[in-house]
Each structure stands twice: as structure tokens, then as C-alpha cells.
Write an enzyme that holds these catalytic residues in place. Structure first.
Site, PDB file in Angstrom:
ATOM      1  N   HIS A  34     -21.801   5.181 -12.023  1.00 24.47           N
ATOM      2  CA  HIS A  34     -20.550   4.180 -11.318  1.00 24.47           C
ATOM      3  C   HIS A  34     -19.977   5.181 -11.275  1.00 24.47           C
ATOM      4  O   HIS A  34     -19.037   5.269  -9.999  1.00 24.47           O
ATOM      5  CB  HIS A  34     -20.740   3.345 -10.880  1.00 24.47           C
ATOM      6  CG  HIS A  34     -20.155   2.491 -12.085  1.00 24.47           C
ATOM      7  ND1 HIS A  34     -20.900   2.270 -13.729  1.00 24.47           N
ATOM      8  CD2 HIS A  34     -18.310   1.695 -12.151  1.00 24.47           C
ATOM      9  CE1 HIS A  34     -19.727   2.515 -14.423  1.00 24.47           C
ATOM     10  NE2 HIS A  34     -18.074   1.957 -13.891  1.00 24.47           N
ATOM     11  N   LYS A  77     -19.404   8.437 -20.793  1.00 22.94           N
ATOM     12  CA  LYS A  77     -19.071   8.444 -22.288  1.00 22.94           C
ATOM     13  C   LYS A  77     -19.736   7.588 -22.950  1.00 22.94           C
ATOM     14  O   LYS A  77     -20.299   6.291 -22.186  1.00 22.94           O
ATOM     15  CB  LYS A  77     -18.179   7.581 -21.786  1.00 22.94           C
ATOM     16  CG  LYS A  77     -16.648   8.204 -22.507  1.00 22.94           C
ATOM     17  CD  LYS A  77     -15.731   9.398 -21.778  1.00 22.94           C
ATOM     18  CE  LYS A  77     -15.708   9.456 -24.113  1.00 22.94           C
ATOM     19  NZ  LYS A  77     -16.157  10.357 -24.718  1.00 22.94           N
ATOM     20  N   LYS A 104     -18.128  -2.226 -21.656  1.00 25.45           N
ATOM     21  CA  LYS A 104     -17.028  -1.520 -22.260  1.00 25.45           C
ATOM     22  C   LYS A 104     -15.924  -0.484 -21.923  1.00 25.45           C
ATOM     23  O   LYS A 104     -14.780  -1.604 -21.521  1.00 25.45           O
ATOM     24  CB  LYS A 104     -17.255  -0.874 -23.450  1.00 25.45           C
ATOM     25  CG  LYS A 104     -16.530  -0.640 -24.794  1.00 25.45           C
ATOM     26  CD  LYS A 104     -16.681   0.396 -25.776  1.00 25.45           C
ATOM     27  CE  LYS A 104     -17.875  -0.326 -26.471  1.00 25.45           C
ATOM     28  NZ  LYS A 104     -18.399   0.516 -27.430  1.00 25.45           N
ATOM     29  N   LYS A 164     -25.146   7.017 -24.327  1.00 25.53           N
ATOM     30  CA  LYS A 164     -24.881   6.517 -25.705  1.00 25.53           C
ATOM     31  C   LYS A 164     -26.076   8.041 -25.922  1.00 25.53           C
ATOM     32  O   LYS A 164     -27.236   8.141 -25.255  1.00 25.53           O
ATOM     33  CB  LYS A 164     -25.500   5.643 -26.013  1.00 25.53           C
ATOM     34  CG  LYS A 164     -25.123   5.900 -27.195  1.00 25.53           C
ATOM     35  CD  LYS A 164     -23.414   4.943 -27.463  1.00 25.53           C
ATOM     36  CE  LYS A 164     -23.226   3.998 -28.993  1.00 25.53           C
ATOM     37  NZ  LYS A 164     -22.024   3.699 -29.127  1.00 25.53           N
ATOM     38  N   SER A 185     -10.432   7.672 -26.965  1.00 26.55           N
ATOM     39  CA  SER A 185     -10.830   9.278 -26.601  1.00 26.55           C
ATOM     40  C   SER A 185     -10.631   9.418 -25.322  1.00 26.55           C
ATOM     41  O   SER A 185     -10.498  10.080 -25.035  1.00 26.55           O
ATOM     42  CB  SER A 185     -12.017   8.540 -26.256  1.00 26.55           C
ATOM     43  OG  SER A 185     -13.422   8.691 -27.471  1.00 26.55           O
TER      44      SER A 185
HETATM   45  N1  GLU Z   1     -18.727   5.526 -30.320  1.00 30.42           N
HETATM   46  C1  GLU Z   1     -17.709   4.789 -30.350  1.00 30.42           C
HETATM   47  C2  GLU Z   1     -18.014   3.619 -29.329  1.00 30.42           C
HETATM   48  O1  GLU Z   1     -19.002   3.058 -29.157  1.00 30.42           O
HETATM   49  C3  GLU Z   1     -16.691   5.822 -29.229  1.00 30.42           C
HETATM   50  C4  GLU Z   1     -17.312   6.205 -27.817  1.00 30.42           C
HETATM   51  C5  GLU Z   1     -16.531   7.046 -27.292  1.00 30.42           C
HETATM   52  O2  GLU Z   1     -15.066   7.228 -27.660  1.00 30.42           O
HETATM   53  O3  GLU Z   1     -16.463   7.741 -26.785  1.00 30.42           O
HETATM   54  O4  GLU Z   1     -17.236   3.192 -27.803  1.00 30.42           O
END
Ligand code: GLU
Length: 479
Positions: free
Chosen positions: A68, A73, A97, A109, A367
Site C-alpha cells: 500500500h 521495508k 509496525k 521481511k 531506518s
Molecule cells: N529488522 C528490524 C525490524 O524488525 C528493522 C527493520 C528495518 O529497519 O527496516 O523492525
């Protein structure tokens, strides 16, 4: 995954159960609910790398949960526990998140099924570069499509290799550095990214304790000062969270659980840095002289404390131990440490859980800052810092002249002057942005938690806020 009961659902199912619980309280068309819930795509790659005179095959994944917003990320983990169910669950959590903390990304992921401790650095570099090549070739690493970051078993070093691999494949892309975050400073990283998730856990707890009503809901009172904390996992997240909470907020870390067992010292607490040094030098906590060693580390999750910080694996608080957990407050520094079944048991017991999608969002928040820095090609604070200092100097000079003219009526304390005259550099700005993000996101969850009778926990509130935002994005796209 540490689920101990045969009837426990998988991680992916557990996330879906929590999603379904929240969505039942919303008035969304079923078709849209399904669109949001499902993972858009999961790419599986099997590639060979010539190592130690043989060809070794590795299995990796990159899952895209929701587009969306783009880029999508989320981290890439290196662990033997990686599988499709796990990356899909984690990608879904990334969607929620990012929506909750308002970073303009969809959720993704990745993972590589590997035990990084079994390989030499030069071997890991070849494996990582090859994996990055496979992903970049399909735009699954790309500054405007899909931006990985560190996760369990990966860090700055792996991100630098991936960024460099992408740059080699896209030699004219001026924004190449924005293809991954969590890079070292000298390779386009940002100050404060390494500590960001742990720092975010600290800011989340500080915000929680700013709301006495919420603290009372957990049966606690007062501030973080003196609170007894048990941390599971002294990796990047657990270490920084425990260190900041004890060094800066007066919390007392009484238990640390690691792979080979746990350390416990309810009387004097533990020195987090000292334990961390021991762990680094010895590869485990066993033998550490200033605490009691408990071989069955998981048992320490069940000890009496004020705040339990699971900062390692998913599923560690499950149907097998939830009933025996004594902590009145759990903050999920890891992703998915409490299963859906355990969540229900704990809720009934009155335990307050600060959910993962909020509690560990500090990483993706910083990030986001790194990605913006890479796209703007300038370090935060470079333009304003000295100008800000000069303006503050004007005020100080004026005040001191005034004091002089009144016969030295007052003086500014040296510590005030030092702090006031120092303009904000990148680290200060990153911390300020992270703090603001954690406060704002907490308030958005809290408002739902307290304003609706049918919402009795922070996790459901968090899902409601996130799903609503994702739904709005889809609607705006005409879906
Ligand atoms: N791996 C981290 C998380 O689970 C960071 C992800 C990121 O910075 O894109 O939130």
C-alpha cells in the site's frame, strides 16, 4: 520457534489470530480485510556458493506483505530457524509496525537459512553478496521498491556488503545507498541506528510510565526508577535496552537470559556491560562470577519482576509457560515473543503487554531517517547546526551584558551554557525524531485503548490504529 505445545498455532497463524481479533471490532468490507491480511508474495531462492572445495546450497526468502506504500521495508535475518511461515509473519508485522509509527513503507521481511557462526567472514561475504544479487536482480533490493535492514544474525557489516552489491549492479543509480538501511556510517549509515531498537524500547517504557493510569493498569506505580527488569536475549536489542534502562532510568536488571542459560541476581542486580563483555569473551553466560547461573534459562522468564523484556526469539512465551509468568508488564522487544494463546492467558491475568509492533519500532524508525538521509544526500544538521549555535550565543551574550550592567546581578551556570550553546548534530536529531515517534505512536494506541469499551489491551489498540491506516491507503488507491 520455541512453541512447546502441539496445539499452538504457527507464528503466521498467531499473527493472523491477533489481526482477526482486532478486525472483528472494525467495520471494514470483508474483501478489504482479506486484502490487508494476506501476504502479497513470497520469493524463495536456492543458490549455490563454492565453499571449502564444494558447492553449498542455501535457501533464502524475501516476503512482501503489503505494497500500500512503497518501498516496502523490513529486515533480513540469518538464522537456522528461517522458513516461509516465519518471514511471512514477520513481513505482516512490518506492515502494521510501519503504519503505527508512520514510516511511509509497506511491510516486507527476508531471511537466509544459515548459522552465521559456522562461517568465516570472507565466506559470509560471498554468501551475502550472492543472496543480495539474487534479490536485487528481482527488485527485492531497491531504493524505491524494497529496502532491507538488519535483523537477527545480521548487522552493519552485512548491510554494507548488500549495499555495495546493489551499487555494483546499478552503477548509475544516484540513490543506490538508499537500497538498504542499517549500514555503517562510512557507507551511508546514520548515527544512532545500531542502538535504535533498544533506544526505542526505552522511549516506549518512558512514555508508558508518563501515564499513571496505564502504569496502574499493570498494577505498578511510580517511575522506571528501581523497577526490577528481566531481559531475554543480550543481542543488539536486548543489550541496548537493558543498558539504557539501567544506566539512564535507574531500572534494576535482575535477570539476563541467554542461549546457554540465565544469570540472576535479585539482590544487587546485574551490571549489563560487564555481563555483555563476559558473553563476548566466553560465548555464553555460564561461569559469570557475580550472579547465580541457572541452566534452564527459560525458567527465569517465570521469576517475579516488574518488567519482562523478551528481546530474542518469537514464541518464547507460549501456552506452555504463560500461566506461570509473574511479570505484570511485558514489553515485546522481539517480534512475536508472545503467542496468540499466551496473549489471551496473560490478558486474563491482568498482565499489560506493550506490543512488538510498537515496542520494537525504533529500528525501522531510524531506518526511515537513514533512507531520507541517503535520498537527500546530506547529513542531518549540516545546514542548521552552527546557525543555531550562533543564535543561542546572541541570547547568552545579551543576558550576560544585561547582568553586567546591573552589577553582575546573576550569572548563567556553566552547565546550562554548555548545553544551550550546543547545536543539534545528527545523533541528537535522530534521538529527538525517535522520541517524538515513540510518544506519538503510544498516544494513538492509548487513545483507542481508553476510548473504546471493546478494546481492553494495547495490542488490539495497536492493530486497530494500523489496520485503519492501511485501509485508508488502499481506499485512496481506489481499492
Ligand atoms: N529488522 C528490524 C525490524 O524488525 C528493522 C527493520 C528495518 O529497519 O527496516 O523492525
Amino acid at each position: 520457534m520455541a512453541t512447546s505445545s502441539p496445539i499452538e498455532p504457527s507464528f503466521r497463524e498467531s499473527v493472523d489470530l491477533m489481526f482477526n481479533r482486532a478486525v472483528a471490532l472494525m467495520d471494514l468490507p470483508p474483501g478489504l480485510v482479506e486484502k490487508i491480511r494476506v501476504c502479497n508474495a513470497t520469493y524463495t531462492v536456492r543458490f549455490g556458493v563454492r565453499l571449502r572445495g564444494d558447492i553449498k546450497t542455501f535457501v533464502g526468502y524475501r516476503s512482501v506483505h503489503s505494497e500500500h506504500m512503497e518501498p516496502v521495508k523490513g529486515g533480513i535475518r540469518f538464522s537456522m530457524g528461517v522458513n516461509q511461515d516465519e518471514v511471512e509473519a514477520l513481513a505482516a508485522l512490518m506492515t502494521y509496525k510501519c503504519a503505527l509509527v508512520e514510516t511511509p513503507f509497506g511491510g516486507s521481511k527476508g531471511g537466509l537459512c544459515i548459522d552465521p557462526r559456522e562461517y568465516e567472514e570472507h565466506e559470509l561475504e560471498r554468501i551475502t553478496r550472492r543472496f543480495a544479487y539474487e534479490l536485487a536482480k528481482r527488485d527485492l533490493i531497491h531504493p524505491s521498491q524494497n529496502v532491507p535492514a538488519p535483523d537477527m544474525g545480521t548487522g552493519e557489516r552485512e548491510m554494507a556488503w548488500m549495499a555495495d552489491q546493489y551499487a555494483r549492479m546499478n552503477t548509475t543509480d544516484i540513490n543506490a545507498k538508499a537500497c538498504v538501511t542499517g549500514k555503517p556510517l562510512n557507507a551511508g549509515g546514520i548515527h544512532g541506528r545500531v542502538e535504535a531498537t533498544g533506544r526505542g524500547v526505552q522511549y516506549a517504557l518512558r512514555e508508558f510510565f508518563r501515564n499513571p493510569e496505564d502504569v496502574a493498569a499493570a498494577g505498578l506505580s511510580g517511575s522506571l526508577d528501581g523497577k526490577r527488569v528481566i531481559v531475554q536475549g543480550l543481542g543488539n536489542v536486548g543489550y541496548h535496552a537493558a543498558k539504557f534502562l539501567s544506566d539512564e532510568d535507574g531500572a534494576k536488571v535482575i535477570g539476563i537470559i541467554e542461549r546457554d542459560g540465565a544469570l540472576f541476581n535479585a539482590e544487587d542486580g546485574l551490571d549489563v556491560d560487564d555481563v555483555f563483555q563476559w558473553l563476548r569473551a566466553n560465548g555464553g553466560v555460564k561461569g559469570y562470577p557475580k550472579a547465580t547461573y541457572v541452566e534452564n534459562g527459560a525458567a527465569v522468564l517465570e521469576e517475579a519482576c516488574d518488567i519482562l523484556v523478551p528481546a530474542a526469539l518469537e514464541g518464547v512465551i507460549n501456552l506452555g509457560n504463560a500461566e506461570r509468568i509473574q511479570a505484570p508488564l511485558i514489553i515485546e522487544a522481539a517480534n512475536g515473543p508472545v503467542t496468540a494463546g499466551a496473549d489471551e492467558i496473560l490478558r486474563k491475568k491482568g498482565c499489560v503487554i506493550i506490543p512488538d509492533m510498537y515496542a520494537n519500532a525504533g529500528g525501522v524508525t531510524v531506518s526511515y531517517f537513514e533512507w531520507v538521509k541517503n535520498l537527500s544526500h546530506i547529513r542531518f544538521g549540516r545546514m542548521q547546526r552552527r546557525q543555531e549555535e550562533a543564535r543561542h550565543q546572541l541570547v547568552v551574550d545579551e543576558l550576560e551584558a544585561l547582568s553586567d550592567s546591573m552589577g553582575n546581578a546573576w550569572s548563567l551556570s556553566p552547565s546550562f551554557k554548555a548545553k544551550y550553546l550546543r547545536g543539534a548534530g545528527e545523533l541528537e536529531l535522530v534521538r529527538s525524531g525517535l522520541d517524538d515517534t515513540m510518544r506519538t505512536a503510544y498516544q494513538s494506541m492509548r487513545e483507542v485503548w481508553h476510548s473504546r469499551d471493546d478494546v481492553t489491551d494495547l495490542r488490539t489498540a495497536a492493530y486497530l490504529v494500523s489496520i485503519d491506516r492501511v485501509a485508508q491507503s488502499y481506499r485512496a488507491k481506489g481499492l
